[in-house]
Design an enzyme around this catalytic site. Structure first.
Site, mmCIF file in Angstrom:
data_model
loop_
_atom_site.group_PDB
_atom_site.id
_atom_site.type_symbol
_atom_site.label_atom_id
_atom_site.label_comp_id
_atom_site.label_asym_id
_atom_site.label_seq_id
_atom_site.Cartn_x
_atom_site.Cartn_y
_atom_site.Cartn_z
ATOM 1 N N ASP A 122 37.343 12.161 21.646
ATOM 2 C CA ASP A 122 37.038 13.642 22.204
ATOM 3 C C ASP A 122 36.152 13.442 23.188
ATOM 4 O OD1 ASP A 122 35.135 13.343 20.119
ATOM 5 O OD2 ASP A 122 34.916 15.393 20.095
ATOM 6 N N TYR A 143 32.361 13.635 25.729
ATOM 7 C CA TYR A 143 30.975 14.115 25.355
ATOM 8 C C TYR A 143 30.740 15.345 25.258
ATOM 9 C CZ TYR A 143 30.889 9.094 26.559
ATOM 10 O OH TYR A 143 31.319 7.672 26.996
ATOM 11 N N PHE A 182 35.719 7.714 27.584
ATOM 12 C CA PHE A 182 34.597 6.806 27.624
ATOM 13 C C PHE A 182 33.728 7.033 28.884
ATOM 14 C CE2 PHE A 182 37.450 4.361 25.010
ATOM 15 C CZ PHE A 182 36.373 4.223 23.918
ATOM 16 N N HIS A 197 36.317 -0.634 17.375
ATOM 17 C CA HIS A 197 35.589 0.249 18.411
ATOM 18 C C HIS A 197 34.344 -0.518 19.102
ATOM 19 C CE1 HIS A 197 33.750 3.930 20.289
ATOM 20 N NE2 HIS A 197 34.945 4.586 20.163
#
Length: 259
Positions: free
Chosen positions: A94, A96, A107, A223
């Protein structure tokens, strides 16, 4: 896409929370101008479904109630990377939740913000894998340069409330982004899917269901968050996904990505 509190910190000179970088009630539902017909048709079909209608109503009510919601353009990743041009998918979680950070690309952060921890690890792996130095300057954290090369930077959930990570999870966005991923996987073009971490890898089933002929490449690792980038079973640092992606694209007759 962020899995850690560190990645959700409001970093940079953009200042406090305010409407300048938020979605406005008068702009809901988001305008589809600038999206190619293929993306537009998928989104319109979603809004016509019960789950899409429920999401639209919930978002509209939150905005009427004065909620600060980011990013101001939830469909920006689709506008910058048309379906017909997608050759790589990087799947995030999702946006920031800090003021000015989210710019609608997984990202990626807006101008003037420091590079978040996960993105720093992404750049670190690119340097290790491809020998490219990390970017610098006020636009260093923006991945718009990738989006323009056919890299779809898609978050699973397309909006978030200020200061509340994952606040719009299970509101209904997941059904739309699943449909977008299926559309990419159903196309004839060979595509690389980069799935980092458990949440992204949970989508591998819908991708593999449309990859019976093996035309797509699916790369998985932990991740890039500092909490998991060096851990097993497949550490992100050392995964080599960026070099592997360009090797696959070249073998498929596609132009490689300038990371």
């Amino acid at each position: 896409m962020v899995d850690t509190a560190a990645d959700h910190t409001d970093m940079g000179p953009a200042g406090g929370a305010g409407p300048a970088h938020a979605l406005l009630a008068e702009n809901w539902p988001p305008d589809l101008w600038g999206l190619t017909p293929a993306w537009q048709n998928l989104i319109r079909a979603f809004w016509a479904e019960p789950q899409g209608q429920a999401l639209a109503q919930r978002m509209a009510q939150a905005l009427r109630d004065g909620a600060l919601i980011y990013p101001p353009q939830p469909f920006r990743a689709l506008a910058l990377t048309p379906l017909e041009e997608v050759k790589v998918v990087i799947l995030g979680q999702d946006p920031y939740h800090g003021a000015g950070q989210a710019e609608g690309l997984a990202f990626s952060v807006g101008s003037g913000h420091q590079v978040p921890p996960s993105l720093r690890n992404i750049f670190k792996e690119i340097q290790r894998d491809c020998g490219r130095l990390p970017p610098w300057g006020p636009e260093a954290g923006s991945l718009r340069r990738w989006a323009g090369q056919g890299v779809l930077l898609l978050n699973t959930v397309l909006t978030v409330a200020h200061g509340q990570p994952a606040s719009h999870a299970r509101w209904g966005w997941e059904a739309l982004t699943d449909a977008l991923l299926r559309a990419v996987a159903a196309g004839p073009r060979p595509v690389v899917f980069m799935l980092w971490g458990g949440q992204a890898q949970a989508k591998s089933g819908l991708i593999e269901a449309l990859n019976a002929d093996g035309r797509h490449a699916v790369f998985k690792s932990n991740h890039p968050s500092p909490l998991s980038a060096l851990r097993g079973p497949v550490p992100f640092i050392g995964c080599g996904h960026f070099g592997k992606t360009n090797a696959f694209l070249a073998q498929s007759g596609e132009k490689t990505v300038d990371w």
